[in-house]
Design a protein around this motif. Structure first.
Motif, PDB file in Angstrom:
ATOM      1  N   ALA A 244       0.804  -1.223   0.000  1.00 39.43           N
ATOM      2  CA  ALA A 244       0.000   0.000   0.000  1.00 39.43           C
ATOM      3  C   ALA A 244       0.838   1.276   0.000  1.00 39.43           C
ATOM      4  CB  ALA A 244      -0.905   0.007   1.231  1.00 39.43           C
ATOM      5  N   ILE A 245       2.110   1.184   0.347  1.00 40.29           N
ATOM      6  CA  ILE A 245       2.840   2.437   0.631  1.00 40.29           C
ATOM      7  C   ILE A 245       4.162   2.624  -0.110  1.00 40.29           C
ATOM      8  CG2 ILE A 245       1.836   2.691   2.944  1.00 40.29           C
ATOM      9  CD1 ILE A 245       4.608   1.647   4.008  1.00 40.29           C
ATOM     10  N   MET A 246       4.546   1.654  -0.934  1.00 47.66           N
ATOM     11  CA  MET A 246       5.881   1.735  -1.556  1.00 47.66           C
ATOM     12  C   MET A 246       6.070   3.036  -2.341  1.00 47.66           C
ATOM     13  SD  MET A 246       6.993  -1.988  -2.915  1.00 47.66           S
ATOM     14  CE  MET A 246       5.410  -2.288  -3.681  1.00 47.66           C
ATOM     15  N   GLY A 247       7.196   3.662  -2.114  1.00 45.79           N
ATOM     16  CA  GLY A 247       7.515   4.903  -2.824  1.00 45.79           C
ATOM     17  C   GLY A 247       6.832   6.119  -2.221  1.00 45.79           C
ATOM     18  N   LYS A 248       5.844   5.909  -1.338  1.00 46.99           N
ATOM     19  CA  LYS A 248       5.115   7.020  -0.723  1.00 46.99           C
ATOM     20  C   LYS A 248       5.710   7.344   0.640  1.00 46.99           C
ATOM     21  CE  LYS A 248       2.116   7.443  -3.979  1.00 46.99           C
ATOM     22  NZ  LYS A 248       2.089   8.656  -4.792  1.00 46.99           N
ATOM     23  N   THR A 249       5.905   6.270   1.415  1.00 48.74           N
ATOM     24  CA  THR A 249       6.581   6.415   2.695  1.00 48.74           C
ATOM     25  C   THR A 249       7.247   5.063   2.972  1.00 48.74           C
ATOM     26  OG1 THR A 249       6.340   7.008   5.036  1.00 48.74           O
ATOM     27  CG2 THR A 249       4.537   5.766   4.068  1.00 48.74           C
ATOM     28  N   TYR A 332      11.690  -8.851 -10.120  1.00 50.83           N
ATOM     29  CA  TYR A 332      10.480  -8.023 -10.046  1.00 50.83           C
ATOM     30  C   TYR A 332      10.835  -6.575  -9.700  1.00 50.83           C
ATOM     31  CZ  TYR A 332       5.893  -6.381  -8.394  1.00 50.83           C
ATOM     32  OH  TYR A 332       4.738  -5.669  -8.190  1.00 50.83           O
ATOM     33  N   ILE A 333      11.720  -6.400  -8.733  1.00 54.23           N
ATOM     34  CA  ILE A 333      12.087  -5.035  -8.324  1.00 54.23           C
ATOM     35  C   ILE A 333      12.807  -4.320  -9.463  1.00 54.23           C
ATOM     36  CG2 ILE A 333      13.490  -3.656  -6.720  1.00 54.23           C
ATOM     37  CD1 ILE A 333      12.925  -5.837  -4.594  1.00 54.23           C
ATOM     38  N   LEU A 334      13.715  -5.037 -10.153  1.00 55.54           N
ATOM     39  CA  LEU A 334      14.409  -4.419 -11.285  1.00 55.54           C
ATOM     40  C   LEU A 334      13.436  -4.067 -12.401  1.00 55.54           C
ATOM     41  CD1 LEU A 334      17.738  -6.368 -11.830  1.00 55.54           C
ATOM     42  CD2 LEU A 334      17.403  -4.148 -10.763  1.00 55.54           C
ATOM     43  N   GLU A 335      12.512  -4.975 -12.653  1.00 57.77           N
ATOM     44  CA  GLU A 335      11.573  -4.737 -13.747  1.00 57.77           C
ATOM     45  C   GLU A 335      10.678  -3.542 -13.457  1.00 57.77           C
ATOM     46  OE1 GLU A 335       8.218  -4.876 -16.383  1.00 57.77           O
ATOM     47  OE2 GLU A 335       8.074  -5.161 -14.223  1.00 57.77           O
ATOM     48  N   ARG A 336      10.178  -3.440 -12.228  1.00 62.01           N
ATOM     49  CA  ARG A 336       9.302  -2.323 -11.863  1.00 62.01           C
ATOM     50  C   ARG A 336      10.080  -1.010 -11.783  1.00 62.01           C
ATOM     51  NH1 ARG A 336       4.105  -3.110 -12.600  1.00 62.01           N
ATOM     52  NH2 ARG A 336       5.082  -4.320 -14.242  1.00 62.01           N
ATOM     53  N   GLY A 337      11.229  -1.076 -11.135  1.00 61.29           N
ATOM     54  CA  GLY A 337      12.002   0.145 -10.919  1.00 61.29           C
ATOM     55  C   GLY A 337      11.348   1.010  -9.853  1.00 61.29           C
ATOM     56  N   GLN A 343       4.015   3.121  -8.493  1.00 59.24           N
ATOM     57  CA  GLN A 343       2.774   2.951  -9.245  1.00 59.24           C
ATOM     58  C   GLN A 343       2.003   1.713  -8.767  1.00 59.24           C
ATOM     59  OE1 GLN A 343       3.000   2.169 -13.567  1.00 59.24           O
ATOM     60  NE2 GLN A 343       2.710   4.374 -13.731  1.00 59.24           N
ATOM     61  N   VAL A 344       2.743   0.659  -8.407  1.00 56.07           N
ATOM     62  CA  VAL A 344       2.114  -0.548  -7.869  1.00 56.07           C
ATOM     63  C   VAL A 344       1.232  -0.166  -6.679  1.00 56.07           C
ATOM     64  CG1 VAL A 344       2.622  -2.604  -6.462  1.00 56.07           C
ATOM     65  CG2 VAL A 344       3.787  -2.287  -8.642  1.00 56.07           C
TER      66      VAL A 344
END
Ligand SMILES: *Cc1c(COP(=O)(O)O)cnc(C)c1O
Length: 480
Positions: A244-249, A332-337, A343-344
């Motif tokens: 729910a929070i990746m990249g946000k906090t 997966y982490i490399l592909e998403r970046g 965005q996920v």
């Protein structure tokens, strides 16, 4: 495929090839004493019968590749096939736990980089990949808490948790001998007053997931951290809701000291049949020396397994046998970046709120605020027809859906916990909402006796849990 990922995949492949070259395995036949004397007895069945047998079994099963799987808390997102392809590479498969480190440099590099990437995502200083599941991550994290206070000559024997916590949280604490203290929630979130009263000189840790299991973001988290730290205790983050929070906090920014990640949830690796999973643990600087050994470390341009952590709690697992899970998460982490992971989370939250909005007229929604990646409904309305949430969940199977999580969290009567994840399309969410509405208007008898179309009908779940029959045939004398 995105060009950056193609490049990353290619580089991973080169790494694997590189260490394979170093690894001239001798053709070493088994010693005579343990070699088979005669051919194994394999049933004489034509190939097509074998194919039909396994295909039939696979069709009796249900997975994310079969259909929508809104199992709340479990983050049943689609697992991309590129990572499966990567795991089928011979060089990723043919590894031995006792191989010398200089023959597995590519593997160690991938593990090292995964440690680093997870540390960054979690806002932690150091990560161990050792635990094999979220629950084992909790156990590891709490063992670190235990080691930390032992070293400081502090006797703290209580772990405090909110009543929304996942069952594994108190179970992990109890396994380490901690007394568990549950505090009530206020409007679905941690009640600060109750927390202040519960923590003190005996508190070793407060365990929390944020957003919590109701899908509500604990907005007072910084104050929670102050209260917990003020009592001298540590703050544990259950990372199951990280989607729910990746990249946000991140848990670091929220002042957590220890956390686990569920790679089979957030990072799109298979949940398997109860395993193999992976529950890496991250810690802040002060707790680094307590992590389980060995940790993958970089020395110059070499990667090594480091056993020298001063206060290490030891090993929590024999080997890195779940390496394929790690490899998938890495890909997966490399592909998403960086942007892709953000965005996920954005889409997971959007999907969840879209579906919540569609369903809140059909079923009751306790606690009103905006949800994160999942939401919890109550099936109280069903009671009027003599039905329960269980019946609705069973009826969903007839329409080809996996049921949402039911009767959790415990503080919601007739709970139905829905987590659509970011990988589902709007059409799927619309269809699912329409089916729930349809079921609510069906003849209660039809719903009560569901499922009608599945390979196995309604089972006695209590009995199945208490008296499991693990063999495929009943033995003589077994009760029917
Ligand atoms: C899944 C889950 C866990 C346990 O993780 P496993 O990997 O299943 O052991 C802990 N807490 C929450 C909130 C979860 O959803």
């Amino acid at each position: 495929m995105n060009p950056e990922f193609r490049q990353a995949l290619y580089e991973t492949h080169l790494l694997i090839e590189e260490h394979a070259k170093d690894r001239e395995i001798e053709d070493n036949p088994l010693p005579e004493s343990i070699a088979r004397k005669e051919a194994p007895r394999i049933p004489d069945v034509p190939e097509h019968e074998v194919v039909r047998h396994y295909l039939r079994l696979s069709q009796m099963n249900y997975g994310v590749d079969t259909g929508f799987y809104p199992l709340g808390s479990c983050t049943m997102k689609y697992n991309p096939k590129y990572s499966e392809a990567l795991c089928r590479e011979r060089d990723a498969l043919d590894l031995h736990p006792y191989q010398p480190e200089d023959t597995v440099q590519g593997t160690l590099r991938i593990m090292y980089e995964l440690q680093e990437m997870l540390a960054e995502i979690g806002g932690m200083d150091s990560v161990s990949l050792q635990p094999a599941a979220g629950a084992q991550g909790e156990f590891t994290g709490l063992a670190i808490v235990h080691g930390y206070y032992k070293n400081n000559n502090e006797e703290r024997d209580e772990v405090v948790l909110p009543d929304t916590s996942h069952g594994t949280n108190p179970a992990s604490a109890a396994m380490l001998g901690y007394k568990t203290i549950e505090i009530p929630s206020k409007e679905g979130c941690v009640d600060l007053k109750a927390l202040r009263e519960a923590v003190g000189e005996n508190t070793a840790a407060f365990m929390l997931t944020n957003p919590n299991t109701l899908g509500l973001f604990e907005e007072d988290v910084l104050e929670i951290a102050d209260i917990v730290h003020g009592s001298g205790a540590l703050l544990y983050y259950d990372g199951a809701n990280l989607n729910a929070i990746m990249g946000k906090t991140d848990p670091g920014k929220m002042n957590f000291d220890i956390m686990h990640f569920n790679l089979h949830k957030t990072f799109s690796t298979p949940h398997g049949g109860g395993g193999p999973g992976s529950g890496p643990v991250g810690v802040v600087e002060d707790l680094k020396s307590y992590l389980p050994v060995p940790l993958v470390k970089k020395e110059g341009d070499k990667f090594i397994l480091d056993y020298s952590l001063e206060n290490s709690i030891g090993r929590v697992k024999g080997f890195y046998g779940n390496w394929m899970v790690l490899l998938r998460a890495y890909a997966y982490i490399l592909e998403r970046g960086r942007e892709g992971l953000t965005q996920v989370s954005e889409r997971a939250v959007l999907n969840s709120n879209y579906l919540r909005k569609k369903l809140e007229g059909t079923l009751e929604l306790p606690y009103k605020p905006l949800r994160k990646h999942e939401f919890v409904l109550s099936g109280q309305k069903l009671k009027k027809e003599g039905l329960r949430t269980m019946d609705l969940a069973k009826r969903l199977l007839d329409y080809g859906y996996h049921a949402p999580t039911i009767y959790f969290p415990l503080i919601v009567d007739e709970a139905l916990m829905v987590e659509p994840t970011e990988t589902e399309r709007k059409e799927t969410l619309d269809e699912f909402a329409a089916i729930i509405e349809k079921i609510m208007n069906e003849n209660p008898e039809t719903v009560k006796n569901a499922p009608h179309n599945t390979a196995v009908g309604r089972v006695d779940e209590t009995r199945a849990a208490k008296k499991p029959i693990a063999s495929y045939k009943m033995r003589e004398g077994d009760e029917k």
